[in-house]
Design a protein around this motif. Structure first.
Motif, PDB file in Angstrom:
ATOM      1  N   PRO A 151       4.782 -13.504  12.365  1.00 13.98           N
ATOM      2  CA  PRO A 151       6.184 -13.605  12.779  1.00 13.98           C
ATOM      3  C   PRO A 151       7.081 -13.175  11.614  1.00 13.98           C
ATOM      4  O   PRO A 151       6.607 -13.044  10.492  1.00 13.98           O
ATOM      5  CB  PRO A 151       6.342 -15.090  13.074  1.00 13.98           C
ATOM      6  N   PHE A 152       8.335 -12.954  11.883  1.00 12.26           N
ATOM      7  CA  PHE A 152       9.248 -12.583  10.796  1.00 12.26           C
ATOM      8  C   PHE A 152      10.587 -13.274  10.978  1.00 12.26           C
ATOM      9  O   PHE A 152      10.948 -13.660  12.105  1.00 12.26           O
ATOM     10  CB  PHE A 152       9.410 -11.055  10.711  1.00 12.26           C
ATOM     11  N   LEU A 153      11.301 -13.413   9.896  1.00  7.92           N
ATOM     12  CA  LEU A 153      12.579 -14.115   9.899  1.00  7.92           C
ATOM     13  C   LEU A 153      13.533 -13.490  10.913  1.00  7.92           C
ATOM     14  O   LEU A 153      13.821 -12.297  10.835  1.00  7.92           O
ATOM     15  CB  LEU A 153      13.205 -14.064   8.493  1.00  7.92           C
ATOM     16  N   GLY A 154      13.976 -14.270  11.846  1.00  9.45           N
ATOM     17  CA  GLY A 154      14.932 -13.775  12.838  1.00  9.45           C
ATOM     18  C   GLY A 154      14.285 -13.170  14.067  1.00  9.45           C
ATOM     19  O   GLY A 154      14.984 -12.731  14.978  1.00  9.45           O
ATOM     20  N   ARG A 195       1.694 -17.036   3.209  1.00  6.52           N
ATOM     21  CA  ARG A 195       1.298 -16.000   4.163  1.00  6.52           C
ATOM     22  C   ARG A 195      -0.115 -15.509   3.877  1.00  6.52           C
ATOM     23  O   ARG A 195      -0.893 -15.241   4.781  1.00  6.52           O
ATOM     24  CB  ARG A 195       2.293 -14.832   4.110  1.00  6.52           C
ATOM     25  N   MET A 241      10.269 -20.234   7.244  1.00  6.66           N
ATOM     26  CA  MET A 241      10.903 -18.996   7.707  1.00  6.66           C
ATOM     27  C   MET A 241      11.860 -19.249   8.872  1.00  6.66           C
ATOM     28  O   MET A 241      12.121 -18.367   9.689  1.00  6.66           O
ATOM     29  CB  MET A 241       9.873 -17.937   8.110  1.00  6.66           C
ATOM     30  N   THR A 242      12.335 -20.449   8.991  1.00  7.69           N
ATOM     31  CA  THR A 242      13.332 -20.789  10.016  1.00  7.69           C
ATOM     32  C   THR A 242      14.027 -22.085   9.613  1.00  7.69           C
ATOM     33  O   THR A 242      13.435 -22.923   8.921  1.00  7.69           O
ATOM     34  CB  THR A 242      12.695 -20.979  11.402  1.00  7.69           C
ATOM     35  N   TYR A 248      10.009 -19.946  14.552  1.00 11.81           N
ATOM     36  CA  TYR A 248      10.236 -21.253  15.184  1.00 11.81           C
ATOM     37  C   TYR A 248       9.392 -21.408  16.446  1.00 11.81           C
ATOM     38  O   TYR A 248       8.924 -22.505  16.766  1.00 11.81           O
ATOM     39  CB  TYR A 248      11.724 -21.499  15.477  1.00 11.81           C
ATOM     40  N   LEU A 291      16.081  -8.386  16.496  1.00 18.25           N
ATOM     41  CA  LEU A 291      15.158  -8.037  15.404  1.00 18.25           C
ATOM     42  C   LEU A 291      13.766  -7.731  15.944  1.00 18.25           C
ATOM     43  O   LEU A 291      13.035  -6.937  15.351  1.00 18.25           O
ATOM     44  CB  LEU A 291      15.107  -9.154  14.360  1.00 18.25           C
ATOM     45  N   THR A 292      13.435  -8.320  17.054  1.00 19.88           N
ATOM     46  CA  THR A 292      12.172  -7.960  17.716  1.00 19.88           C
ATOM     47  C   THR A 292      12.256  -6.509  18.206  1.00 19.88           C
ATOM     48  O   THR A 292      11.278  -5.766  18.112  1.00 19.88           O
ATOM     49  CB  THR A 292      11.890  -8.941  18.874  1.00 19.88           C
ATOM     50  N   ASP A 299      18.867 -17.833  11.300  1.00 19.60           N
ATOM     51  CA  ASP A 299      17.674 -17.022  10.990  1.00 19.60           C
ATOM     52  C   ASP A 299      17.950 -15.549  11.273  1.00 19.60           C
ATOM     53  O   ASP A 299      17.553 -14.664  10.509  1.00 19.60           O
ATOM     54  CB  ASP A 299      16.479 -17.437  11.866  1.00 19.60           C
ATOM     55  N   ILE A 300      18.634 -15.295  12.392  1.00 21.24           N
ATOM     56  CA  ILE A 300      18.844 -13.898  12.809  1.00 21.24           C
ATOM     57  C   ILE A 300      19.836 -13.201  11.880  1.00 21.24           C
ATOM     58  O   ILE A 300      19.663 -12.024  11.548  1.00 21.24           O
ATOM     59  CB  ILE A 300      19.278 -13.861  14.283  1.00 21.24           C
ATOM     60  N   GLY A 318      17.759 -12.538   8.830  1.00 25.17           N
ATOM     61  CA  GLY A 318      16.724 -11.535   9.100  1.00 25.17           C
ATOM     62  C   GLY A 318      17.302 -10.142   9.307  1.00 25.17           C
ATOM     63  O   GLY A 318      16.703  -9.145   8.901  1.00 25.17           O
ATOM     64  N   PRO A 359      15.156  -9.997  24.601  1.00 23.32           N
ATOM     65  CA  PRO A 359      13.951  -9.997  23.758  1.00 23.32           C
ATOM     66  C   PRO A 359      14.255 -10.285  22.287  1.00 23.32           C
ATOM     67  O   PRO A 359      13.335 -10.595  21.527  1.00 23.32           O
ATOM     68  CB  PRO A 359      13.401  -8.569  23.927  1.00 23.32           C
ATOM     69  N   GLY A 360      15.518 -10.161  21.876  1.00 22.70           N
ATOM     70  CA  GLY A 360      15.876 -10.457  20.491  1.00 22.70           C
ATOM     71  C   GLY A 360      16.066  -9.179  19.688  1.00 22.70           C
ATOM     72  O   GLY A 360      15.175  -8.335  19.642  1.00 22.70           O
ATOM     73  N   SER A 374      12.207 -12.938  17.690  1.00 22.48           N
ATOM     74  CA  SER A 374      12.394 -13.717  18.915  1.00 22.48           C
ATOM     75  C   SER A 374      11.084 -13.813  19.693  1.00 22.48           C
ATOM     76  O   SER A 374      10.146 -13.066  19.435  1.00 22.48           O
ATOM     77  CB  SER A 374      13.445 -13.053  19.808  1.00 22.48           C
ATOM     78  N   TYR A 375      11.047 -14.714  20.634  1.00 27.12           N
ATOM     79  CA  TYR A 375       9.844 -14.951  21.446  1.00 27.12           C
ATOM     80  C   TYR A 375       8.628 -15.107  20.524  1.00 27.12           C
ATOM     81  O   TYR A 375       8.721 -15.844  19.558  1.00 27.12           O
ATOM     82  CB  TYR A 375       9.687 -13.847  22.497  1.00 27.12           C
ATOM     83  N   ASP A 396       7.512 -13.368  18.267  1.00 26.60           N
ATOM     84  CA  ASP A 396       7.763 -12.934  16.888  1.00 26.60           C
ATOM     85  C   ASP A 396       8.494 -13.995  16.077  1.00 26.60           C
ATOM     86  O   ASP A 396       8.670 -13.841  14.873  1.00 26.60           O
ATOM     87  CB  ASP A 396       8.635 -11.668  16.874  1.00 26.60           C
ATOM     88  N   LYS A 427      18.511 -21.353  14.611  1.00 23.11           N
ATOM     89  CA  LYS A 427      17.812 -20.066  14.730  1.00 23.11           C
ATOM     90  C   LYS A 427      18.790 -18.886  14.711  1.00 23.11           C
ATOM     91  O   LYS A 427      18.389 -17.762  14.414  1.00 23.11           O
ATOM     92  CB  LYS A 427      16.930 -20.032  15.977  1.00 23.11           C
TER      93      LYS A 427
END
Lengths: 398, 350
Positions: free
Chosen positions: A281-284, B4, A208-209, A292, B247-248, B284-285, B288, B244-245, A286-287, A289, B281
């Protein structure tokens, strides 16, 4: 007080002393608000990883130890290891391999190549990540090779020749591991990705990364398990493998494959525990979540556990020595896990660890990994144990 | 068995979980969703997104100062390179009334004075038309230009993350940090509302603030994120840097905010290819983000032009900016003709 208890108290005192020394080294060389401020973070992390690798290669591959505990030899070995760091890092990577072979190992070569984002700070961080990954590959192959081959291969040639032969055997597998597990990440650090030099990260679907922290995660759990076998379980089950004839090749191969499978299973187990506390966690994300980060955190946990293993072996004489084998292994394993969890708590605790290490409070900081500190502490402990023959501690118990 | 599912099974049976309770303290519990109300629309005007003008100079300052985690108040920043980040947020309520907020107050006071004068912010502050400053976080480029705001209204209400350091509050009360070049001669006299990371703080119907206590660059921690719920359209995040991102943040809204299932868009820095560098990464975003189906993504500042261009090429709805920024006295060295940034002087309406 009996002798064992007295030795453990002394071991604990020396461990505290090592932590104090570690504080000094961290604040002189690495701390963001220290003196040299090398922990940027990847640059300092790579210097630590390279130094740790040098100490491991010197002691475990070339057998350069100091069992007699002679001070002059201890100082000489330490000096050689520091010189080795400079030669390896700035000589071999920055000015030889990076300039004449693989651009990304040298920040100067990256900057000279130009392109988006190619300035010295980024370039140094990127080349440092590549060095960390290469060191990780070696750190996996070395214990697997040692567990599989033992002291058998080329031992009749003498220590130096056997060391060189073993080193090239290890380097072959480590190079291969690096190319497959990490090189695709490093070639993706550039914009556009250098797809003619490295394939796009092939692990993306399962991880997923696109980050190779996925491989770093299971690889370091494999290293932890190999060291657990060697140290806490007194070599079992690796020592049961034959070491002669065709087995000189088969045994290390089995240890590599076995450690990879076992490491991956433990990796999945650790991620499952994290899922219980932080959800999936999910694709994309951060921290916490971020997939990676979860993968990296498995590697970081393995670092804490490896440190627990070394602490138990060096400062507490790998106790207990008197129980039946199975009981000894269980007690040591539990001790290692407990110390590892305690170290994790220490590192992230706001009141103690954060102040001790001059880090920003909180978890999953993209510019911080406890692996830098754990590898630095492990380096200090290995130097103390193998170059200085655990001065005071071993002398007392002899 | 899917990976999963396998992980779930392992997790359920992991005996280690009990022991790990000590070291993984953020246990997941039952959560109820917060209702932040709704508004009709939000208009954001980019006052300044150029916190610095030359990436290489800024990076050199960070590197020489001690790297990513060093204390920002100890770094001798190149003053000529400093600008600032600030935006004007106009909320249209369901009854058609409007309310204006200032988000962040930039870095270099000379630059911010120019920017505020150009957009009439100075008059809005003085008249009380803007009576609240929403500070996203305590980074230099979002906060150190505080004097430019306070000189027009020292009693302005400030809503900020509670994750400040002593130096931050000293600057607010009036102080100078000579090495770093931070200075404020107008002490703040109004209310300072510090938001913790436990609650969602309602500002006006349809607009709320959530603090995410995450460790970030230059020893700073914590960022206040503005969530807007646009009636019939969905959730919009408005961020200073989005540490914090993104998607988060979307995921948080999904789990914790009524109507959070519907993502409408975002505005602000997204903290990705900050220095026009790349990392897997970031891919990834992009991938995502597609799953949240945003309809309008306005980005700038620390997003990185490289990321915004790649995101637009990948089909994400990046809102294009204009060339207005070229009429400002300084422009960013990395600005490009692709206009994938909402740059200085641009607006976006959600």
């Amino acid at each position: 007080m009996n002798e064992t208890k007295s030795n453990h108290l002394l071991g604990f005192a020396l461990l505290l002393g090592t932590f104090a020394l570690g504080w000094g080294v961290w604040h002189v060389f690495f701390a963001p608000n220290g003196i040299l401020k090398l922990y940027t973070p990847m640059y300092g992390f790579a210097l630590i990883a390279a130094y740790f690798l040098i100490v491991v290669v010197m002691t475990d591959v070339f057998g350069l130890r100091n069992e007699a505990g002679k001070p002059a030899r201890a100082l000489l070995l330490t000096l050689v290891s520091f010189l080795g760091l400079f030669v390896l890092f700035y000589g071999f990577f920055w000015n030889f391999l990076g300039r004449f072979g693989v651009t990304y190992f040298s920040p100067h070569a990256i900057v000279a190549a130009g392109g988006t984002g190619a300035e010295f700070y980024n370039a140094r961080e990127n080349s440092s990540l590549a060095i960390v990954y290469l060191a990780a590959s070696f750190l996996w192959i070395i214990p697997a090779w040692r567990a599989g081959v033992g002291e058998e291969l080329w031992h009749e040639c003498g220590r130096a020749k056997a060391g060189i032969a073993n080193f090239f055997g290890i380097a072959f597998f480590a190079g291969l591991a690096y190319l497959i597990l990490f090189h695709p990440h490093v070639t993706s650090l550039f914009y556009p990705a250098q797809t003619f030099a490295g394939v796009p990260p092939w692990w993306e679907g399962v991880a997923m990364t696109a980050s190779a922290y996925f491989n770093l995660g299971w690889l370091l759990t494999a290293v932890f398990l190999l060291l657990l076998v060697e140290s806490a379980w007194e070599g079992r089950p690796a020592s049961l493998l034959p070491k002669d004839g065709m087995w000189t090749i088969l045994s290390p191969s089995l240890m590599l494959a076995g450690s990879a499978v076992a490491g991956y299973l433990l990796f999945l187990g650790m991620e499952a525990v994290m899922n219980l506390f932080w959800e999936e966690p999910f694709l994309g994300g951060s921290y916490v979540d971020a997939p990676y980060f979860r993968h990296l955190h498995v590697a970081e946990m393995s670092g804490f556990f490896i440190m627990g293993l070394v602490i138990w072996r060096v400062f507490f004489r790998n106790a207990p020595g008197q129980l039946p084998p199975m009981a000894r292994w269980v007690v040591r394993t539990l001790a290692v896990i407990a110390i590892g969890l305690l170290l994790r708590w220490f590192y992230y605790s706001e009141g103690i660890g954060t102040a001790f290490l001059d880090r920003v409070p909180g978890l999953a900081q993209p510019d911080d990994t406890p692996l830098a500190w754990t590898l630095m502490m492990l380096s200090l402990m290995l130097v103390y144990d193998r170059f200085f023959n655990a001065y005071l501690l071993r002398e007392k118990t002899r | 068995m899917k990976r999963r599912t396998f992980l779930k099974c392992l997790g359920t049976s992991a005996a280690a979980a009990t022991a790990a309770g000590v070291v993984f303290p953020t246990a997941v519990g039952a959560q109820s969703k917060s209702d932040i109300g709704a508004c009709r629309s939000i208009k954001v005007t980019v006052l300044s997104e150029t916190s610095w003008f030359n990436n290489d100079v800024f990076k050199k300052d960070i590197t020489d100062g001690g790297g990513a985690s060093t204390n920002q108040y100890t770094v001798p920043w190149n003053r000529e390179n400093s600008g600032g980040y600030s935006a004007l947020i106009e909320v249209e309520a369901l009854d058609g009334s409007r309310r204006k907020f200032l988000m962040d107050t930039g870095w270099n006071n000379d630059w911010m004075d120019y920017v505020f004068q150009r957009h009439g912010i100075d008059k809005m502050l003085a008249s009380g038309e803007i009576d609240t400053l929403l500070l996203s976080h305590w980074h230099l480029d979002h906060y150190w230009g505080i004097e430019s705001t306070l000189k027009h209204n020292p009693k302005i209400k400030i809503i900020a993350p509670n994750t400040h350091y002593p130096e931050d509050l000293q600057l607010l009360k009036g102080a100078e940090f000579k090495v770093a070049g931070a200075k404020n001669t107008v002490p703040h006299q109004g209310e300072l509302l510090l938001v913790d990371d436990k609650t969602i703080h309602a500002v006006v119907p349809g607009l709320a603030i959530k603090q995410f206590d995450v460790p970030i660059l230059l020893r700073v921690r914590g960022e206040n994120v503005i969530y807007a719920n646009i009636q019939g359209k969905g959730i919009v995040t408005i961020t200073g840097c989005c540490h914090p991102g993104l998607l988060t943040l979307y995921n948080f809204a999904k789990r914790n905010i009524v109507g959070g299932d519907q993502t409408y868009g975002c505005y602000g820095g997204l903290h990705l290819s900050l220095f026009e560098n790349w990392d897997p990464k970031f891919d990834d975003i992009i991938k995502g983000a597609q799953s949240f189906k945003p309809e309008k993504m306005g980005c700038n500042h620390c997003t990185g032009w490289a990321w915004a261009e790649k995101a637009a090429q990948s089909g994400l709805p990046i809102v294009k900016g204009t060339d207005t920024y070229k009429s400002y006295p300084k422009i960013s060295s990395v600005a490009r003709g692709s206009n994938v940034f909402l740059t200085n002087g641009d607006t976006v309406i959600f």
